[in-house]
Design a protein around this motif. Structure first.
Motif, PDB file in Angstrom:
ATOM      1  N   SER A  43       0.831  -1.212   0.000  1.00 61.63           N
ATOM      2  CA  SER A  43       0.000   0.000   0.000  1.00 61.63           C
ATOM      3  C   SER A  43       0.861   1.256   0.000  1.00 61.63           C
ATOM      4  O   SER A  43       0.547   2.245  -0.673  1.00 61.63           O
ATOM      5  N   TRP A  44       1.956   1.211   0.769  1.00 61.47           N
ATOM      6  CA  TRP A  44       2.852   2.364   0.840  1.00 61.47           C
ATOM      7  C   TRP A  44       3.518   2.606  -0.518  1.00 61.47           C
ATOM      8  O   TRP A  44       3.607   3.741  -0.979  1.00 61.47           O
ATOM      9  N   ILE A  45       3.961   1.549  -1.178  1.00 60.69           N
ATOM     10  CA  ILE A  45       4.609   1.686  -2.490  1.00 60.69           C
ATOM     11  C   ILE A  45       3.621   2.256  -3.506  1.00 60.69           C
ATOM     12  O   ILE A  45       3.949   3.149  -4.294  1.00 60.69           O
ATOM     13  N   LEU A  46       2.389   1.765  -3.472  1.00 56.83           N
ATOM     14  CA  LEU A  46       1.371   2.235  -4.416  1.00 56.83           C
ATOM     15  C   LEU A  46       1.044   3.709  -4.217  1.00 56.83           C
ATOM     16  O   LEU A  46       0.593   4.377  -5.155  1.00 56.83           O
ATOM     17  N   SER A  47       1.274   4.224  -3.007  1.00 57.99           N
ATOM     18  CA  SER A  47       0.981   5.640  -2.758  1.00 57.99           C
ATOM     19  C   SER A  47       1.876   6.574  -3.565  1.00 57.99           C
ATOM     20  O   SER A  47       1.556   7.744  -3.743  1.00 57.99           O
ATOM     21  N   PHE A  48       2.992   6.051  -4.083  1.00 57.39           N
ATOM     22  CA  PHE A  48       3.894   6.863  -4.900  1.00 57.39           C
ATOM     23  C   PHE A  48       3.538   6.814  -6.381  1.00 57.39           C
ATOM     24  O   PHE A  48       4.172   7.470  -7.196  1.00 57.39           O
ATOM     25  N   GLY A  49       2.536   6.027  -6.729  1.00 59.06           N
ATOM     26  CA  GLY A  49       2.136   5.928  -8.127  1.00 59.06           C
ATOM     27  C   GLY A  49       3.268   5.405  -8.999  1.00 59.06           C
ATOM     28  O   GLY A  49       3.929   4.425  -8.659  1.00 59.06           O
ATOM     29  N   ALA A  50       3.505   6.085 -10.122  1.00 66.05           N
ATOM     30  CA  ALA A  50       4.533   5.652 -11.071  1.00 66.05           C
ATOM     31  C   ALA A  50       5.942   6.017 -10.631  1.00 66.05           C
ATOM     32  O   ALA A  50       6.912   5.643 -11.298  1.00 66.05           O
ATOM     33  N   ALA A  51       6.080   6.734  -9.510  1.00 67.60           N
ATOM     34  CA  ALA A  51       7.399   7.214  -9.085  1.00 67.60           C
ATOM     35  C   ALA A  51       8.211   6.158  -8.355  1.00 67.60           C
ATOM     36  O   ALA A  51       9.397   6.362  -8.095  1.00 67.60           O
ATOM     37  N   ALA A  52       7.614   5.021  -7.991  1.00 68.10           N
ATOM     38  CA  ALA A  52       8.331   3.975  -7.263  1.00 68.10           C
ATOM     39  C   ALA A  52       8.242   2.659  -8.025  1.00 68.10           C
ATOM     40  O   ALA A  52       7.185   2.308  -8.560  1.00 68.10           O
ATOM     41  N   GLU A  53       9.368   1.942  -8.077  1.00 72.96           N
ATOM     42  CA  GLU A  53       9.426   0.649  -8.762  1.00 72.96           C
ATOM     43  C   GLU A  53      10.058  -0.382  -7.838  1.00 72.96           C
ATOM     44  O   GLU A  53      11.149  -0.161  -7.310  1.00 72.96           O
ATOM     45  N   VAL A  54       9.370  -1.494  -7.623  1.00 80.01           N
ATOM     46  CA  VAL A  54       9.920  -2.580  -6.813  1.00 80.01           C
ATOM     47  C   VAL A  54      10.915  -3.371  -7.663  1.00 80.01           C
ATOM     48  O   VAL A  54      10.561  -3.873  -8.735  1.00 80.01           O
ATOM     49  N   ILE A  55      12.137  -3.484  -7.177  1.00 78.21           N
ATOM     50  CA  ILE A  55      13.158  -4.274  -7.872  1.00 78.21           C
ATOM     51  C   ILE A  55      13.144  -5.706  -7.346  1.00 78.21           C
ATOM     52  O   ILE A  55      13.188  -6.659  -8.114  1.00 78.21           O
ATOM     53  N   GLU A  56      13.076  -5.843  -6.037  1.00 79.19           N
ATOM     54  CA  GLU A  56      12.954  -7.165  -5.425  1.00 79.19           C
ATOM     55  C   GLU A  56      12.261  -7.017  -4.069  1.00 79.19           C
ATOM     56  O   GLU A  56      12.242  -5.926  -3.502  1.00 79.19           O
ATOM     57  N   PRO A  57      11.625  -8.102  -3.596  1.00 81.57           N
ATOM     58  CA  PRO A  57      11.554  -9.453  -4.158  1.00 81.57           C
ATOM     59  C   PRO A  57      10.574  -9.534  -5.324  1.00 81.57           C
ATOM     60  O   PRO A  57       9.703  -8.668  -5.471  1.00 81.57           O
ATOM     61  N   ALA A  58      10.711 -10.583  -6.112  1.00 86.29           N
ATOM     62  CA  ALA A  58       9.864 -10.750  -7.291  1.00 86.29           C
ATOM     63  C   ALA A  58       8.398 -10.879  -6.913  1.00 86.29           C
ATOM     64  O   ALA A  58       7.515 -10.403  -7.632  1.00 86.29           O
ATOM     65  N   SER A  59       8.119 -11.514  -5.762  1.00 86.98           N
ATOM     66  CA  SER A  59       6.726 -11.702  -5.335  1.00 86.98           C
ATOM     67  C   SER A  59       6.054 -10.363  -5.059  1.00 86.98           C
ATOM     68  O   SER A  59       4.902 -10.138  -5.444  1.00 86.98           O
ATOM     69  N   LEU A  60       6.760  -9.438  -4.401  1.00 89.70           N
ATOM     70  CA  LEU A  60       6.208  -8.120  -4.110  1.00 89.70           C
ATOM     71  C   LEU A  60       6.045  -7.320  -5.401  1.00 89.70           C
ATOM     72  O   LEU A  60       5.048  -6.623  -5.585  1.00 89.70           O
ATOM     73  N   ARG A  61       7.013  -7.428  -6.296  1.00 88.28           N
ATOM     74  CA  ARG A  61       6.920  -6.733  -7.583  1.00 88.28           C
ATOM     75  C   ARG A  61       5.676  -7.186  -8.346  1.00 88.28           C
ATOM     76  O   ARG A  61       4.939  -6.369  -8.906  1.00 88.28           O
ATOM     77  N   ALA A  62       5.415  -8.504  -8.321  1.00 87.98           N
ATOM     78  CA  ALA A  62       4.253  -9.037  -9.026  1.00 87.98           C
ATOM     79  C   ALA A  62       2.954  -8.541  -8.407  1.00 87.98           C
ATOM     80  O   ALA A  62       1.985  -8.245  -9.122  1.00 87.98           O
ATOM     81  N   GLU A  63       2.906  -8.439  -7.065  1.00 93.56           N
ATOM     82  CA  GLU A  63       1.701  -7.962  -6.389  1.00 93.56           C
ATOM     83  C   GLU A  63       1.427  -6.500  -6.735  1.00 93.56           C
ATOM     84  O   GLU A  63       0.274  -6.122  -6.997  1.00 93.56           O
TER      85      GLU A  63
END
Length: 242
Positions: free
Chosen positions: A208-228
């Motif tokens: 939820s916290w990552i999504l609050s940044f919209g397109a400004a944040a990208e998950v590099i790892e772990p792959a499971s979190l990136r997929a979610e």
């Protein structure tokens, strides 16, 4: 000044024993001050303020909070009717309450849940009924509250994972200026962005916290979190497209 700040910080718990107690302490201090110091205290209150962020209203849970506090101090088990935040279903649980905990505008109780056989965290505002029992308990050997919450990003205790998040330049300063977790490590990137590394659990809160940044944040790892995160963004895009 410290008590005045405390009164502001505890305003989110207005109507509970916590806020009542600090107001009582301040009233006693003011009563013992002369006119000059009383005026100085009033000016301090006008010059420095702490404004609470989003929070829940706990006034109607006054009796529940008081009963939980007394049970924690006396180490008496409680029986409660609890509504799950995920499913909305209610269940009756016997709980050995270890500690009442405040975080991010919410009150929680941590203890051993006899229904699941695990140490769990429960939101106080989801407790429908609570009845103290005569049964006393001992805190489980080896339980350390700081260690229990140490790997969590929020209030959900899950095994910590290595997390890497890349933030673009427009949000890099904002992220760099704050401590998000004790394990965090920050690295400035050549393009002006920032890479944030943490060892944390609680994937739903982190997502939820990552999504609050919209397109400004990208998950590099772990792959499971990136997929979610990718799944949630795709669902949001589909909703707007429709």
């Amino acid at each position: 000044l410290a008590l005045a700040f405390g009164e502001d910080l505890l305003r989110t718990l207005e109507g509970t024993v916590f806020h009542d107690s600090i107001r009582s302490a301040l009233a006693k201090i003011r009563a013992g001050l002369g006119p000059e110091l009383g005026d100085y205290l009033a000016r301090l209150g006008q010059a420095f303020r702490v404004l609470p962020g989003p929070h829940k209203n706990y006034a109607r849970f006054r009796d529940t909070i008081r009963a939980l506090n007394e049970a924690v101090l006396a180490r008496h088990a409680v029986r409660m009717r609890y509504r799950s935040g995920g499913t909305g279903r209610s269940s009756t649980r016997d709980l050995d309450p270890y500690r009442v905990w405040y975080r991010s505008g919410g009150l929680y109780v941590v203890g051993f849940d006899h229904l699941s056989g695990e140490i769990r965290t429960f939101a106080v505002d989801r407790i429908g009924e609570l009845e103290p029992t005569a049964r006393r308990f001992r805190v489980r050997e080896g339980f350390d509250f700081d260690a229990y919450i140490g790997g969590s990003f929020g209030v959900v205790a899950e095994p910590a994972l290595a997390v890497r998040i890349r933030c673009e330049g427009s949000w890099a300063n904002y992220v760099e200026e704050r401590t998000w977790h004790p394990s965090q490590k920050l690295e400035r990137l050549p393009d002006g962005g920032l890479e944030l590394r943490m060892e944390v659990g609680g994937s739903s809160e982190l997502r939820s916290w990552i999504l609050s940044f919209g397109a400004a944040a990208e998950v590099i790892e772990p792959a499971s979190l990136r997929a979610e995160v990718e799944r949630d963004l795709a669902a949001a895009l589909a909703r707007y497209a429709s």
